[in-house]
Design an enzyme around this catalytic site. Structure first.
Site, PDB file in Angstrom:
ATOM      1  N   ASP A  27       0.839  -1.194   0.000  1.00 45.57           N
ATOM      2  CA  ASP A  27       0.000   0.000   0.000  1.00 45.57           C
ATOM      3  C   ASP A  27       0.877   1.248   0.000  1.00 45.57           C
ATOM      4  O   ASP A  27       1.872   1.321   0.755  1.00 45.57           O
ATOM      5  CB  ASP A  27      -0.888  -0.023   1.249  1.00 45.57           C
ATOM      6  N   GLU A  31       1.771  -0.284  -4.980  1.00 47.22           N
ATOM      7  CA  GLU A  31       0.840   0.786  -5.349  1.00 47.22           C
ATOM      8  C   GLU A  31       1.726   2.018  -5.563  1.00 47.22           C
ATOM      9  O   GLU A  31       2.220   2.594  -4.594  1.00 47.22           O
ATOM     10  CB  GLU A  31      -0.175   1.032  -4.237  1.00 47.22           C
TER      11      GLU A  31
END
Length: 733
Positions: A353, A389
């Site tokens: 993330d 990401e």
């Protein structure tokens, strides 16, 4: 402030400085925790309920910032926490407060829940001096406790699938939401790993054909206080409290073995397990947040602080704080956690993330940052699937295509361009072409492969596929923020009616568009990722930020499989995945640019318009061109396999002339006719309905392909001479 005398301190014996965490050796337990700036550290033991502190021991040694000791007689199941002594000087970055019980960053199992109370803060909440004040209340009653654990599991017979990247199809899911409404499972197992590993769930995943499940965060996380006060909760889990421990809500039997059992069951079905992990920030929030673990252990080492005013956290994540990946102990904590999940739980990879944060050095993002260097050379971690990401909200935070070779990246450009194309925006022909071919404009460097592009149309964050074609505005009122949260530009279109409708023609159009989105995704080169439930027509009623909705708004509605629409969409998706596995031309081990030849004179890639004519420069820049054809070709022994994809984002049907060496072809798939068996046809053109995708195949011998290409070249030369033009074909922008 000096620490009080701990009795009897002699019971915590000198030991080696590693490893970190609590490790039982059969006779006792070794404890080690890092703090470079603490003056002293204590180990606190609790009874089985976690409510009563039974003993407190001073660490006898500190080596290179590692506090360590050995306690005989301590067995698995023992509850514990730490207290750190040192300066409370926020202006210098120090926030030590021994009145606050601290969770071991290496805790492998938790007991109890985090219960929000002002005593969890190191300062007096509401004080005029704000976080410069000092709170002396003990926080232990409100803290979960770490548990000494023993990692024993029978992995006999487990064989990680090791699916090649080029064959991978990822299915993003939430452990709780995926099974919470599965009424064919035991109620106490629903929403846990006990359900995820069940034969019913695995049979469904195998039938769909996905090769990997990507689980939203399963690390133990904090439920935001502000949400709980509104009768909501942090459903997604992007608020990590413990990087080694699964969240207790996902364990129906309370054991770590249940996670391992589920992984083994999925492996037996050939399905890999990827974890979405959150290392860019912790749940402790900004400088006004709670003191739960890292902040109390060594705020200055673990977090990035404003270099001019160290009282304040740098917030490149939007979550109040940013872990400092310039510090070797932060890198070590992260790598140790990742390695633990691979070695003890046999997981097959990770999605990071806000991965840009992990590559931030003093000067900004660096693909050669210390963390990436350590990760890519690690003998365990470099062998699993690694996905970033590629953005955060800090300076220069959008870094798609700039991560190290060996990592894949979520391709937000793919999502946006494909969404724009299918809502019929102008000037998207070239962008669609680039995305179909693995986004070579972003990833074809440093010998990277097309799989580096994680292609997706929808993910947990944003509209579901059904809502993407049903809503033009977000509808997040249930989140309690007056519809201010969530993105405003969803690149969606409702096609005339906002939300659900009884109009049969509109329902048919929306369903066709959903199939066209799915067909685009699964015929694009790169690694496709599906959002769980899109294959059923899952809706969140227009909520594009359901992070706080742990209820039927987010849980998959399995009753949709009882409807013809739901079964049709599921079957269409499964058929697409099966075609992708069967046809190598729908995958790609390397980038195709049209410069190679499948056969003499027959390029491996050709872009054409509805007239079957190869596109030239002016065609790519045509703002109203919404039709696109692509022919992919490759040799297969003495024959040539050809796959043709036709795209029509126009509002009218169009006939495509097909640049094929033979008039016979097979329609493998048409998003306008999902129930039709693939027909064989003999014609020079194909009629494609509005807002549709078709996949056509042809199988020809090499001699036929050669003769046809010679004839085509002669015809092209004659046409060029007649038109007296030198307009050359050009690749998409």
């Amino acid at each position: 402030m000096g620490p009080p005398v701990a009795e009897p301190a002699s019971r915590l014996q000198p030991s080696e400085p590693g490893p970190f965490g609590a490790h039982w050796d059969g006779r006792g337990t070794h404890f080690a925790v890092f703090s470079a700036h603490a003056d002293a550290m204590e180990l606190c033991l609790f009874d089985h309920s976690g409510r009563h502190e039974t003993a407190r021991f001073r660490f006898p040694e500190c080596t290179d910032g590692i506090w360590h000791g050995y306690l005989p007689g301590i067995r698995p199941g023992q509850l514990y926490g730490y207290r750190a002594y040192g300066p409370y000087e926020p202006d210098r970055g120090h926030r030590f407060n021994p009145h606050k019980l601290l969770l071991d960053p290496y805790a492998r199992q938790l007991s109890g829940e985090l219960r929000w109370h002002d005593a969890l803060h190191g300062y007096k909440v509401g004080s005029p001096r704000e976080d410069l004040s000092f709170d002396r209340r003990d926080s232990a009653a409100y803290m979960p406790k770490a548990v000494v654990s023993a990692d024993h599991f029978d992995w006999a017979g487990d064989h990680p699938p090791r699916v090649p990247w080029s064959d991978t199809v990822i299915y993003e899911m939430h452990v709780r939401g995926f099974t919470k409404r599965r009424h064919d499972l035991f109620e106490h197992d629903r929403g846990t790993f006990g359900a995820l590993g069940s034969s019913e769930v695995i049979q469904y995943l195998k039938g769909l054909g996905v090769t990997a499940v990507e689980l939203l965060p399963i690390h133990a996380f904090a439920r935001d206080r502000v949400l709980l006060e509104q009768k909501l909760t942090n459903y997604w889990g992007y608020n990590t409290l413990a990087f080694f421990a699964p969240d207790p809500q996902y364990l129906s039997d309370g054991t770590l073995g249940q996670v391992k059992w589920a992984v083994r069951q999925l492996h037996a079905a050939g399905i890999e397990v990827l974890l979405d992990v959150v290392f860019n920030h912790s749940c402790e929030g900004s400088e006004r947040g709670a003191t739960l673990s890292l902040r109390g252990l060594d705020n200055l080492s673990y977090y990035r602080l404003d270099p001019e005013q160290r009282r304040y956290c740098i917030n490149d994540t939007g979550c109040g704080n940013t872990l400092d990946f310039r510090h070797p102990r932060v890198i070590q904590l992260t790598l140790d956690s990742l390695r633990y999940w691979v070695q003890e739980f046999h997981v097959d990879g990770f999605r990071f993330d806000l991965g840009v944060t992990l590559g931030r050095e003093t000067h900004g993002f660096d693909p050669g940052a210390g963390f990436f260097d350590a990760l890519m050379q690690d003998p365990v971690l470099s062998r699993v699937k690694l996905i970033s990401e590629p953005w955060d909200i800090g300076p220069g935070g959008y870094q798609i295509g700039n991560h190290p070779a060996g990592m894949a990246e979520w391709n937000g450009r793919y999502r946006d361009d494909v969404r724009r194309y299918w809502r019929s925006d102008d000037g998207l022909r070239g962008a669609l072409a680039a995305r179909l071919q693995g986004s070579a404009d972003l990833f074809d460097h440093h010998r990277r492969r097309p799989w580096a592009s994680i292609n997706f149309v929808t993910a947990h964050d944003g509209f579901t596929l059904h809502d993407l074609v049903s809503y033009e505005q977000k509808h997040n009122q249930a989140n309690g923020e007056d519809n201010r949260d969530g993105g405003d530009d969803n690149l969606s279109r409702n096609w005339g009616v906002e939300g659900e409708t009884d109009d049969a023609e509109l329902i048919d159009l929306r369903d066709r568009l959903k199939r066209s989105f799915m067909a685009t995704l699964l015929t694009s080169h790169g690694t496709p990722m599906l959002l769980a439930g899109d294959e059923l027509g899952q809706t969140q009623n227009g909520n594009n930020n359901a992070y706080c909705q742990d209820n039927e708004l987010s849980w998959l509605d399995w009753s949709k499989l009882d409807t013809e629409r739901g079964r049709r969409m599921r079957d269409f998706t499964a058929r697409l995945i099966a075609l992708r596995k069967e046809w190598a031309l729908l995958r790609a081990p390397r980038f195709m640019h049209g410069r190679g030849e499948a056969e003499l004179g027959l390029p491996d890639l050709l872009w054409f318009d509805e007239n079957g004519r190869q596109l030239v420069s002016a065609d790519w820049s045509n703002p109203v061109a919404r039709l696109l054809g692509v022919r992919r070709a490759q040799r297969s022994g003495e024959r040539v396999d050809i796959a043709v994809l036709l795209f029509n984002a126009d509002s009218a049907d169009h006939a495509f002339e097909l640049p094929l060496p033979v008039p016979e072809f097979r329609v493998l798939l048409d998003s306008n006719e999902p129930l039709r068996d693939p027909p064989s046809m003999s014609a020079s053109s194909y009629l494609l309905a509005a807002h549709s995708v078709a996949l056509i195949s042809a199988d020809v011998d090499r001699d036929t392909a050669q003769r046809w290409t010679v004839e085509q070249q002669k015809a092209a030369d004659a046409a060029a001479a007649a038109a007296n033009t030198a307009d050359e074909p050009a690749p998409p922008a």
